[in-house]
Design a protein around this motif. Structure first.
Motif, mmCIF file in Angstrom:
data_model
loop_
_atom_site.group_PDB
_atom_site.id
_atom_site.type_symbol
_atom_site.label_atom_id
_atom_site.label_comp_id
_atom_site.label_asym_id
_atom_site.label_seq_id
_atom_site.Cartn_x
_atom_site.Cartn_y
_atom_site.Cartn_z
ATOM 1 N N TYR A 32 -16.573 3.415 -4.876
ATOM 2 C CA TYR A 32 -17.347 4.659 -5.524
ATOM 3 C C TYR A 32 -17.359 5.699 -4.446
ATOM 4 N N GLN A 34 -20.451 8.596 -3.205
ATOM 5 C CA GLN A 34 -21.758 9.248 -3.381
ATOM 6 C C GLN A 34 -21.918 10.569 -2.814
ATOM 7 N N TYR A 36 -24.981 13.543 -1.569
ATOM 8 C CA TYR A 36 -26.152 13.581 -0.958
ATOM 9 C C TYR A 36 -26.460 15.163 -0.702
ATOM 10 N N LEU A 89 -23.548 16.325 1.364
ATOM 11 C CA LEU A 89 -22.563 15.207 2.103
ATOM 12 C C LEU A 89 -21.967 14.191 0.948
ATOM 13 N N ARG A 91 -20.056 10.359 0.522
ATOM 14 C CA ARG A 91 -19.962 9.099 1.187
ATOM 15 C C ARG A 91 -19.355 8.239 0.566
ATOM 16 N N GLY A 94 -18.496 0.840 -0.190
ATOM 17 C CA GLY A 94 -17.651 -0.416 0.082
ATOM 18 C C GLY A 94 -17.356 -0.806 1.605
ATOM 19 N N GLU A 96 -19.779 -0.600 5.036
ATOM 20 C CA GLU A 96 -20.976 0.079 5.660
ATOM 21 C C GLU A 96 -20.633 0.823 6.818
ATOM 22 N N LYS A 97 -19.483 0.744 7.635
ATOM 23 C CA LYS A 97 -19.472 1.290 8.759
ATOM 24 C C LYS A 97 -18.755 2.701 8.580
ATOM 25 N N THR A 99 -19.056 5.898 7.399
ATOM 26 C CA THR A 99 -20.104 7.042 7.216
ATOM 27 C C THR A 99 -19.603 8.008 6.346
ATOM 28 N N PHE A 100 -20.618 9.388 6.605
ATOM 29 C CA PHE A 100 -20.428 10.288 5.776
ATOM 30 C C PHE A 100 -19.457 11.370 6.123
ATOM 31 N N GLY A 101 -19.029 12.336 5.221
ATOM 32 C CA GLY A 101 -18.456 13.324 5.589
ATOM 33 C C GLY A 101 -19.152 14.276 6.435
ATOM 34 N N THR A 102 -18.590 15.532 7.064
ATOM 35 C CA THR A 102 -19.361 16.116 7.930
ATOM 36 C C THR A 102 -20.385 17.164 7.205
#
Lengths: 110, 117
Positions: A32, A34, A36, A89, A91, A94, A96-97, A99-102
């Motif tokens: 998936y 996400q 933000y 942002l 993300r 699946g 956890e390490k 992280t997000f786009g900039t």
């Protein structure tokens, strides 16, 4: 290596138009994605999630698409307003390490 | 409503000082995260924890350590602060990933803007 990328650092859109933000992923198949929103000096706030088997998701003036062929998610804000100005942002889920786009800093011009 | 709180909004420390940043969440989340955010670099993961006393390194763990003695509390420690650790620090929490349909929305605290002189 696995990457989540948002190509546009900043985007200026006239009020009332549709803003479209892009998120691409490489070497990775997220279950998936996400999106933000982050206002200056604050932590990000979750807006929407779209799963890999969903083509499109809507919430009020927001729409998210997920194209597994293009390895891309698009985030649309229709009838944009100055209050929509913020950094957005994406993300990938699946991992956890991973992280997000900039982020893309969106400015809606009155 | 999920609430994630951080001990300070603004903090000023001197080079070489030991710095503690504390984060508390009230939703019984298993996962907790520490990020730093710098202009043009986005959010970078320092450490995360998926259970009490468990931790994993993120992308930039050097110069940092963490502690999770209780489920609701996750602390970030700068053993000897340096000027290049001046940044915005964000804590987040999420539920454990569930198989087949779960998601792990992250809930963020307000951030701590740390300045190291």
């Amino acid at each position: 290596s696995q990457k989540i990328e948002q190509n546009s650092e900043a985007l200026n859109i006239q009020e009332g138009k549709t803003a479209t933000l892009t998120c691409n992923y490489t070497n990775y198949s997220p279950a998936y994605l996400q999106w933000y929103r982050q206002d200056p000096g604050r932590g990000p706030v979750f807006l929407l999630l779209i799963r890999e088997n969903e083509k499109e998701k809507r919430k009020e003036r927001l729409k998210v698409t997920f194209d597994t062929t293009l390895k891309q998610s698009l985030f649309h804000i229709t009838a944009s307003q100055p209050a929509d100005s913020a950094t957005y942002l994406c993300r990938g889920g699946g991992n956890e390490k991973l992280t997000f786009g900039t982020g893309t800093r969106l400015t809606i011009i009155p | 409503d999920v609430k994630v709180t951080q001990s300070s909004r603004y903090l000023v420390k001197r080079t070489g000082e030991k710095v503690f940043l504390e984060c508390v969440q009230d939703m019984d989340h298993e996962n907790m995260f520490w990020y730093r955010q710098d202009p043009g670099l986005g959010l970078r993961l320092i450490y995360f924890s998926y259970d009490v006393k468990m931790k994993e390194k993120g992308d930039i763990p050097e110069g940092y350590s963490v502690s999770r003695e209780k489920k609701e509390r996750f602390s970030l420690i700068l053993e000897s602060a340096s000027t290049n650790q001046t940044s915005m620090y964000l804590c987040a929490s999420s539920t454990l990933i569930l198989a087949g349909g779960g998601d792990n929305t992250q809930y963020f605290g307000p951030g701590t803007r740390l300045t190291v002189l």
